[in-house]
Design an enzyme around this catalytic site. Structure first.
Site, PDB file in Angstrom:
ATOM      1  N   GLU A 116      39.104  15.155  12.049  1.00 23.91           N
ATOM      2  CA  GLU A 116      39.808  14.188  13.053  1.00 23.91           C
ATOM      3  C   GLU A 116      39.926  14.948  14.393  1.00 23.91           C
ATOM      4  OE1 GLU A 116      43.114  14.398  10.236  1.00 23.91           O
ATOM      5  OE2 GLU A 116      43.104  12.129  10.074  1.00 23.91           O
ATOM      6  N   GLU A 136      41.333  14.481   1.910  1.00 29.02           N
ATOM      7  CA  GLU A 136      42.468  14.498   1.548  1.00 29.02           C
ATOM      8  C   GLU A 136      42.850  13.674   0.147  1.00 29.02           C
ATOM      9  OE1 GLU A 136      41.482  14.128   4.556  1.00 29.02           O
ATOM     10  OE2 GLU A 136      42.736  15.147   5.757  1.00 29.02           O
TER      11      GLU A 136
HETATM   12  N1  COA Z   1      43.462  25.578   3.937  1.00 28.32           N
HETATM   13  C1  COA Z   1      43.874  26.630   3.721  1.00 28.32           C
HETATM   14  N2  COA Z   1      42.731  27.583   3.331  1.00 28.32           N
HETATM   15  C2  COA Z   1      41.355  27.239   3.322  1.00 28.32           C
HETATM   16  C3  COA Z   1      41.227  25.849   3.669  1.00 28.32           C
HETATM   17  C4  COA Z   1      41.982  25.053   4.089  1.00 28.32           C
HETATM   18  N3  COA Z   1      42.143  23.680   4.514  1.00 28.32           N
HETATM   19  N4  COA Z   1      39.835  25.579   3.652  1.00 28.32           N
HETATM   20  C5  COA Z   1      39.284  26.848   3.299  1.00 28.32           C
HETATM   21  N5  COA Z   1      40.293  27.779   3.161  1.00 28.32           N
HETATM   22  C6  COA Z   1      40.323  29.173   2.821  1.00 28.32           C
HETATM   23  C7  COA Z   1      39.994  29.270   1.173  1.00 28.32           C
HETATM   24  O1  COA Z   1      41.148  29.364   0.470  1.00 28.32           O
HETATM   25  C8  COA Z   1      39.385  30.785   1.527  1.00 28.32           C
HETATM   26  O2  COA Z   1      40.277  31.840   1.396  1.00 28.32           O
HETATM   27  P1  COA Z   1      40.375  32.978   0.661  1.00 28.32           P
HETATM   28  O3  COA Z   1      39.117  33.739   1.156  1.00 28.32           O
HETATM   29  O4  COA Z   1      41.445  33.686   0.996  1.00 28.32           O
HETATM   30  O5  COA Z   1      40.291  32.441  -1.012  1.00 28.32           O
HETATM   31  C9  COA Z   1      38.349  30.831   2.611  1.00 28.32           C
HETATM   32  O6  COA Z   1      39.178  29.744   3.353  1.00 28.32           O
HETATM   33  C10 COA Z   1      37.100  30.674   2.506  1.00 28.32           C
HETATM   34  O7  COA Z   1      36.845  29.408   1.679  1.00 28.32           O
HETATM   35  P2  COA Z   1      36.102  29.120   0.369  1.00 28.32           P
HETATM   36  O8  COA Z   1      36.817  27.714  -0.295  1.00 28.32           O
HETATM   37  O9  COA Z   1      36.097  30.256  -0.330  1.00 28.32           O
HETATM   38  O10 COA Z   1      34.709  28.903   0.905  1.00 28.32           O
HETATM   39  P3  COA Z   1      33.560  27.879   0.208  1.00 28.32           P
HETATM   40  O11 COA Z   1      32.285  27.894   1.210  1.00 28.32           O
HETATM   41  O12 COA Z   1      33.270  28.119  -1.347  1.00 28.32           O
HETATM   42  O13 COA Z   1      34.143  26.381   0.200  1.00 28.32           O
HETATM   43  C11 COA Z   1      34.920  24.255   1.233  1.00 28.32           C
HETATM   44  C12 COA Z   1      34.324  25.759   1.330  1.00 28.32           C
HETATM   45  C13 COA Z   1      35.228  23.941   2.688  1.00 28.32           C
HETATM   46  C14 COA Z   1      34.331  23.520   0.518  1.00 28.32           C
HETATM   47  C15 COA Z   1      36.585  24.706   0.718  1.00 28.32           C
HETATM   48  O14 COA Z   1      37.084  25.856   1.001  1.00 28.32           O
HETATM   49  C16 COA Z   1      37.620  23.379   0.717  1.00 28.32           C
HETATM   50  O15 COA Z   1      37.366  22.430  -0.056  1.00 28.32           O
HETATM   51  N6  COA Z   1      38.440  23.672   1.582  1.00 28.32           N
HETATM   52  C17 COA Z   1      39.621  22.502   1.678  1.00 28.32           C
HETATM   53  C18 COA Z   1      39.084  21.404   2.539  1.00 28.32           C
HETATM   54  C19 COA Z   1      40.037  20.383   2.712  1.00 28.32           C
HETATM   55  O16 COA Z   1      40.548  19.884   1.743  1.00 28.32           O
HETATM   56  N7  COA Z   1      40.650  20.030   3.981  1.00 28.32           N
HETATM   57  C20 COA Z   1      41.485  19.056   4.131  1.00 28.32           C
HETATM   58  C21 COA Z   1      42.824  19.617   4.292  1.00 28.32           C
HETATM   59  S1  COA Z   1      44.217  18.448   4.177  1.00 28.32           S
END
Ligand code: COA
Length: 262
Positions: A116, A136
């Protein structure tokens, strides 16, 4: 928080271009209250700066912005959740209404509120490593930052439903074919490409560029006749502006125009 002491943003001006870099790399630049407040403050200040003619917004590490901070959501009650959504709206509006054009240089994950964020900019240049998505639904939620309606207007209802209901991630190339990415670059060329584009914009007549941003954004939801009336009214004002007269004179005199934003 003041403009000179942001925790999550770094800013640098060069050749009329302001580079804004989001730094919360360890959380893929996930957006918390503080970051949102800083982005709002930063973009509200930009409009007062005559030395800034274009903005490049990017992130550090693997994330452009991985959306709202989901860990924060875990501790919110409904009032805090609504307050967070309202602050998000103010942040997106600050970017959408920033008079200067804003280029999103998408380096990595642009998810949820991060997608967004890119959709609130005027131009999207994406690294081959970028991933876009509105995931989401996987949390049992829907996007709250305006992305549902924006993406539906860009890609149409069928593709928008497929993307939002699956929450799947899209590559930069898919984004280009779906028309929300302007250009795809190799990862190490992203910032040079975005900077070159921003410098080109910074060299154009500022009032004309700003008028085009408003006309295209505000005309989209007006009738064609009304929107075209806006076009003519802006044109009349620009014709009388110093830059308008300078542009015409420079063409006739076969020289490069010097635009002052007046
Ligand atoms: N909110 C809070 N923390 C987040 C985040 C979010 N939206 N997206 C990533 N992080 C954090 C992870 O929890 C992790 O923290 P940690 O090391 O303390 O555990 C760090 O960022 C690295 O992310 P990680 O998930 O380990 O990386 P990855 O390469 O395996 O996966 C994603 C990347 C983007 C696929 C995955 O992090 C993800 O699905 N994130 C959420 C995205 C989302 O749903 N966004 C919409 C929110 S409303």
């Amino acid at each position: 928080m003041t403009g000179s002491s942001y925790r999550y943003l770094e800013r640098q001006v060069q050749d009329g271009v302001l580079f804004v870099t989001i730094r919360r790399e360890e959380k893929l630049n996930a957006m918390n209250d503080g970051m949102m407040a800083e982005l709002t403050d930063c973009f509200l200040r930009i409009r007062e700066r005559a030395d800034v003619r274009a903005v490049v917004l990017t992130g550090t590490g693997k994330g452009f912005m991985a959306g709202a901070d989901i860990e924060g959501y875990g501790s919110f009650d409904i009032g805090q959740f609504f307050a967070f959504q309202q602050k998000g709206r103010e942040m997106y509006r600050a970017i959408e209404t920033c008079p200067q054009p804003v280029i999103a240089a998408v380096n990595g994950y642009a998810l949820g509120g991060g997608f967004e964020l890119a959709l609130s900019c005027d131009i999207v240049i994406a690294s081959e490593k970028a991933k876009f998505g509105l995931p989401e639904v996987k949390l049992g939620l829907v996007p709250g930052g305006g992305g549902v309606q924006k993406i539906a207007r860009i890609v149409g209802p069928f593709v928008a439903k497929e993307l939002t209901m699956s929450g799947r991630f899209l590559t930069a190339e898919e984004g280009k074919s779906l028309l929300f990415v302007n250009q795809v670059t190799e990862p190490d060329k992203l910032m040079d490409t975005a900077a070159a584009f921003a410098r080109m914009l910074a060299g154009q007549a500022p009032l004309a560029v700003q008028a085009l941003k408003k006309l295209i954004d505000e005309g989209r939801d007006a009738s064609l006749e009304t929107a075209q009336a806006y076009d003519r009214s802006y044109l009349a004002n620009l014709f009388h502006s110093e830059d308008g007269q300078e542009g015409i004179a420079a063409f006739i005199e076969k020289r490069t125009p010097r635009f002052q934003g007046k």
